[in-house]
Design a protein around this motif. Structure first.
Motif, mmCIF file in Angstrom:
data_model
loop_
_atom_site.group_PDB
_atom_site.id
_atom_site.type_symbol
_atom_site.label_atom_id
_atom_site.label_comp_id
_atom_site.label_asym_id
_atom_site.label_seq_id
_atom_site.Cartn_x
_atom_site.Cartn_y
_atom_site.Cartn_z
ATOM 1 N N VAL A 76 5.999 20.591 4.673
ATOM 2 C CA VAL A 76 6.649 21.697 5.375
ATOM 3 C C VAL A 76 7.944 21.175 5.988
ATOM 4 O O VAL A 76 7.942 20.154 6.679
ATOM 5 C CB VAL A 76 5.736 22.272 6.472
ATOM 6 C CG1 VAL A 76 6.401 23.450 7.168
ATOM 7 C CG2 VAL A 76 4.381 22.683 5.887
ATOM 8 N N GLU A 77 9.041 21.882 5.741
ATOM 9 C CA GLU A 77 10.337 21.428 6.246
ATOM 10 C C GLU A 77 10.966 22.486 7.157
ATOM 11 O O GLU A 77 10.865 23.685 6.891
ATOM 12 C CB GLU A 77 11.290 21.124 5.092
ATOM 13 C CG GLU A 77 10.840 19.952 4.222
ATOM 14 C CD GLU A 77 11.841 19.601 3.140
ATOM 15 O OE1 GLU A 77 11.709 18.510 2.554
ATOM 16 O OE2 GLU A 77 12.748 20.420 2.872
ATOM 17 N N LEU A 78 11.592 22.002 8.220
ATOM 18 C CA LEU A 78 12.390 22.860 9.099
ATOM 19 C C LEU A 78 13.806 22.301 9.109
ATOM 20 O O LEU A 78 14.032 21.189 9.591
ATOM 21 C CB LEU A 78 11.826 22.900 10.517
ATOM 22 C CG LEU A 78 10.481 23.604 10.673
ATOM 23 C CD1 LEU A 78 9.343 22.588 10.682
ATOM 24 C CD2 LEU A 78 10.442 24.431 11.946
ATOM 25 N N GLU A 79 14.723 23.065 8.548
ATOM 26 C CA GLU A 79 16.104 22.619 8.431
ATOM 27 C C GLU A 79 16.967 23.304 9.482
ATOM 28 O O GLU A 79 17.160 24.519 9.459
ATOM 29 C CB GLU A 79 16.649 22.912 7.031
ATOM 30 C CG GLU A 79 18.044 22.379 6.811
ATOM 31 C CD GLU A 79 18.529 22.578 5.385
ATOM 32 O OE1 GLU A 79 19.649 22.148 5.081
ATOM 33 O OE2 GLU A 79 17.768 23.166 4.575
ATOM 34 N N TYR A 80 17.455 22.510 10.416
ATOM 35 C CA TYR A 80 18.349 23.000 11.461
ATOM 36 C C TYR A 80 19.752 23.042 10.875
ATOM 37 O O TYR A 80 20.386 22.010 10.665
ATOM 38 C CB TYR A 80 18.291 22.087 12.683
ATOM 39 C CG TYR A 80 17.003 22.200 13.472
ATOM 40 C CD1 TYR A 80 17.009 22.718 14.762
ATOM 41 C CD2 TYR A 80 15.784 21.788 12.935
ATOM 42 C CE1 TYR A 80 15.829 22.829 15.500
ATOM 43 C CE2 TYR A 80 14.605 21.894 13.659
ATOM 44 C CZ TYR A 80 14.642 22.414 14.935
ATOM 45 O OH TYR A 80 13.471 22.517 15.658
ATOM 46 N N GLN A 81 20.241 24.243 10.594
ATOM 47 C CA GLN A 81 21.505 24.403 9.879
ATOM 48 C C GLN A 81 22.676 24.342 10.854
ATOM 49 O O GLN A 81 23.311 25.336 11.192
ATOM 50 C CB GLN A 81 21.472 25.710 9.093
ATOM 51 C CG GLN A 81 20.355 25.714 8.047
ATOM 52 C CD GLN A 81 20.243 27.029 7.318
ATOM 53 O OE1 GLN A 81 21.232 27.718 7.102
ATOM 54 N NE2 GLN A 81 19.035 27.390 6.927
ATOM 55 N N THR A 82 22.926 23.121 11.286
ATOM 56 C CA THR A 82 23.979 22.845 12.246
ATOM 57 C C THR A 82 24.817 21.701 11.692
ATOM 58 O O THR A 82 24.608 21.237 10.572
ATOM 59 C CB THR A 82 23.379 22.439 13.597
ATOM 60 O OG1 THR A 82 22.481 21.342 13.381
ATOM 61 C CG2 THR A 82 22.613 23.588 14.222
ATOM 62 N N SER A 83 25.746 21.224 12.474
ATOM 63 C CA SER A 83 26.560 20.079 12.065
ATOM 64 C C SER A 83 26.477 19.007 13.157
ATOM 65 O O SER A 83 26.940 19.232 14.282
ATOM 66 C CB SER A 83 28.010 20.511 11.850
ATOM 67 O OG SER A 83 28.801 19.419 11.434
ATOM 68 N N PRO A 84 25.838 17.850 12.861
ATOM 69 C CA PRO A 84 25.257 17.500 11.565
ATOM 70 C C PRO A 84 23.920 18.207 11.345
ATOM 71 O O PRO A 84 23.261 18.616 12.289
ATOM 72 C CB PRO A 84 25.046 15.988 11.681
ATOM 73 C CG PRO A 84 24.813 15.770 13.141
ATOM 74 C CD PRO A 84 25.715 16.749 13.840
ATOM 75 N N ARG A 85 23.552 18.344 10.094
ATOM 76 C CA ARG A 85 22.286 18.961 9.741
ATOM 77 C C ARG A 85 21.130 18.078 10.193
ATOM 78 O O ARG A 85 21.183 16.851 10.076
ATOM 79 C CB ARG A 85 22.210 19.148 8.221
ATOM 80 C CG ARG A 85 20.890 19.729 7.726
ATOM 81 C CD ARG A 85 20.907 19.851 6.210
ATOM 82 N NE ARG A 85 20.921 18.541 5.571
ATOM 83 C CZ ARG A 85 19.822 17.906 5.176
ATOM 84 N NH1 ARG A 85 18.647 18.457 5.352
ATOM 85 N NH2 ARG A 85 19.912 16.732 4.603
#
Length: 244
Positions: A109-118
């Motif tokens: 299970v992945e949670l991708e925080y779509q920010t910079s940096p990712r």
């Protein structure tokens, strides 16, 4: 965003050390095999956690999984808008892999925080049939750093980590992509802070339509299929440091 990720980063890094073999942990008792049960139902199967380590242990279970229930369909994803006092950003949660085993199935299970940096948080979650989920390992990666992973072995909906139930009621989600019937529950943590979660069967991955705690509010915006793993390197496995 840094403040929201801090508990997870701290738990992973401070509960681990660069050693060659894992040592027993006196505060976090590994989860035993558990019988099928409704999510969040306190049962004798929940292993004890030392009171002074509740906050650390809670940071090792993704919040949406702690207050939701794993919907184990590989390839499904749901995107949340996370709003805090400082920042607003999207987080995409997805089930990107499964490994059948003799007694259960292990899901990635992945949670991708779509920010910079990712930032990417990965949880390997085991479940046998309709039984309760167990978080076996947790990893975090913030490029260009090497991903690091730590052993967890905690029941995903551990009653002590969720807190004391304060109230619950049926609710109607009047608008949006997940409109329909839902269930609202509020829990009180040992700090006195409260967490309110609205769950709905139509929401993939965790079944969580929205969640509000002292730090932020998560609201599901859209969902889909076809999710693939974002983790592209093998995490450095760090064992937990034994409690003195």
């Amino acid at each position: 965003m840094r403040r929201l990720l801090c508990p997870v980063c701290t738990a992973v890094l401070l509960s681990a050390a660069p050693a060659t073999s894992a040592a027993p942990d006196a505060g976090l008792t590994p989860a035993p095999a558990v019988a099928a049960s409704g999510a969040g139902t306190p049962t004798p199967a929940d292993p004890p956690i030392a009171p002074e380590r509740l906050a650390e242990a809670r940071a090792l279970v993704p919040t949406l999984l702690l207050y939701g229930q794993l919907q184990p369909v590989v390839g499904t994803w749901v995107e949340y808008t996370v709003r805090s006092k400082q920042v607003t950003f999207p987080v995409r949660a997805a089930i990107v892999g499964e490994t059948p085993r003799e007694r259960d199935t292990l899901y990635q299970v992945e949670l991708e925080y779509q920010t910079s940096p990712r930032a990417l948080i990965i949880a390997w979650v085991a479940r046998a049939g309709t039984g309760r989920a167990v978080v076996e390992r947790l990893a975090i990666t913030v490029p260009p750093n090497t991903p690091v992973a730590v052993l967890v072995d905690l029941v995903a909906d551990h009653a002590a980590l969720r807190g004391t139930p304060v109230r619950q009621r049926d609710t109607d989600l009047a608008a949006g992509p997940f409109a329909g019937k839902g269930r609202e529950q509020t829990f009180r943590l040992e700090s006195g802070q409260q967490v309110t979660v609205v769950t709905a069967a139509r929401v993939p991955v965790f079944g969580v339509e929205s969640l509000r705690d002292a730090e932020a509010t998560w609201t599901a915006q859209k969902s889909g299929t076809g999710a693939r793993p974002a983790l592209d390197s093998v995490p450095l496995a760090l064992p937990r440091v034994p409690v003195p």
